[in-house]
Motif scaffolding. Structure first.
Motif, short mmCIF file in Angstrom:
data_model
loop_
_atom_site.label_atom_id
_atom_site.label_comp_id
_atom_site.label_asym_id
_atom_site.label_seq_id
_atom_site.Cartn_x
_atom_site.Cartn_y
_atom_site.Cartn_z
N ILE A 111 0.83 -1.20 0.00
CA ILE A 111 0.00 0.00 0.00
C ILE A 111 0.87 1.26 0.00
O ILE A 111 0.64 2.19 -0.76
N THR A 112 1.85 1.28 0.87
CA THR A 112 2.75 2.42 0.96
C THR A 112 4.06 1.97 1.60
O THR A 112 4.09 1.01 2.36
N GLU A 113 5.12 2.70 1.27
CA GLU A 113 6.44 2.51 1.89
C GLU A 113 7.00 3.90 2.14
O GLU A 113 6.92 4.76 1.27
N PHE A 114 7.57 4.11 3.30
CA PHE A 114 8.15 5.41 3.60
C PHE A 114 9.21 5.28 4.68
O PHE A 114 9.24 4.31 5.43
N THR A 115 10.06 6.29 4.73
CA THR A 115 11.07 6.38 5.77
C THR A 115 10.66 7.50 6.71
O THR A 115 10.28 8.59 6.27
N PHE A 116 10.70 7.20 8.01
CA PHE A 116 10.36 8.16 9.04
C PHE A 116 11.39 8.01 10.15
O PHE A 116 11.60 6.91 10.65
N GLU A 117 12.04 9.11 10.49
CA GLU A 117 13.08 9.11 11.53
C GLU A 117 14.11 8.00 11.30
O GLU A 117 14.41 7.20 12.17
N SER A 118 14.61 7.93 10.07
CA SER A 118 15.69 7.01 9.65
C SER A 118 15.29 5.54 9.64
O SER A 118 16.15 4.67 9.53
N GLN A 119 14.01 5.23 9.75
CA GLN A 119 13.54 3.84 9.70
C GLN A 119 12.52 3.72 8.57
O GLN A 119 11.66 4.58 8.43
N THR A 120 12.63 2.66 7.78
CA THR A 120 11.67 2.43 6.70
C THR A 120 10.53 1.56 7.23
O THR A 120 10.74 0.63 7.99
N TYR A 121 9.31 1.91 6.79
CA TYR A 121 8.09 1.21 7.18
C TYR A 121 7.27 0.89 5.93
O TYR A 121 7.42 1.54 4.90
N THR A 122 6.39 -0.08 6.05
CA THR A 122 5.47 -0.39 4.97
C THR A 122 4.11 -0.77 5.54
O THR A 122 4.01 -1.25 6.67
N ALA A 123 3.09 -0.53 4.73
CA ALA A 123 1.74 -0.99 5.03
C ALA A 123 1.37 -1.96 3.92
O ALA A 123 1.47 -1.63 2.73
N LEU A 124 0.97 -3.16 4.31
CA LEU A 124 0.59 -4.21 3.37
C LEU A 124 -0.86 -4.59 3.59
O LEU A 124 -1.38 -4.47 4.71
N GLN A 125 -1.50 -5.08 2.53
CA GLN A 125 -2.90 -5.43 2.66
C GLN A 125 -3.20 -6.70 1.85
O GLN A 125 -3.04 -6.72 0.63
N SER A 126 -3.63 -7.73 2.56
CA SER A 126 -4.10 -8.96 1.91
C SER A 126 -5.56 -8.77 1.52
O SER A 126 -6.20 -7.79 1.91
N GLU A 127 -6.10 -9.72 0.78
CA GLU A 127 -7.52 -9.65 0.41
C GLU A 127 -8.39 -9.63 1.67
O GLU A 127 -9.35 -8.86 1.75
N ALA A 128 -8.06 -10.47 2.66
CA ALA A 128 -8.85 -10.50 3.90
C ALA A 128 -8.78 -9.17 4.64
O ALA A 128 -9.79 -8.67 5.15
N LEU A 129 -7.59 -8.57 4.71
CA LEU A 129 -7.46 -7.27 5.36
C LEU A 129 -8.22 -6.19 4.59
O LEU A 129 -8.82 -5.29 5.19
#
Length: 102
Positions: A38-56
């Protein structure tokens, strides 16, 4: 979180560059599930992602992860254990998915 907080987050394509739009995750039983990135970003020197399955997607939910990148290795997804960190990242993802019209 206000748009101010999100200004410190920078969009990245770490996972998309390797996997495309979708990534396959395996649970403890070895069962695979396709998740949309869904999205990937770096915040305060750490990379994060949001993922979404069909159920989610049906529940209007996403799964949040830290993306750990070690030189020469594929990225690793880690659960966000700290409640305050999870709340901050959740708000940043919400701001990204549902921008306010201020």
């Amino acid at each position: 979180m206000s748009a101010n907080g999100f200004l410190n987050a920078t969009e990245v394509t770490t996972l998309r560059d390797i996997y495309g739009k979708d990534i396959v995750l395996f649970d403890e039983q070895g069962e695979s599930t396709v998740h949309r990135i869904i999205t990937e970003f770096t915040f305060e020197s750490q990379t994060y992602t949001a993922l979404q399955s069909e159920a989610l997607r049906k529940e209007h939910e996403v799964a949040l992860f830290k993306v750990i990148v070690k030189p020469g290795e594929e990225p690793e997804l880690q659960t966000i254990e700290d409640d305050d960190e999870w709340e901050t990242i959740s708000e940043l993802v919400d701001d990204r998915m549902y921008p306010s019209k201020e």
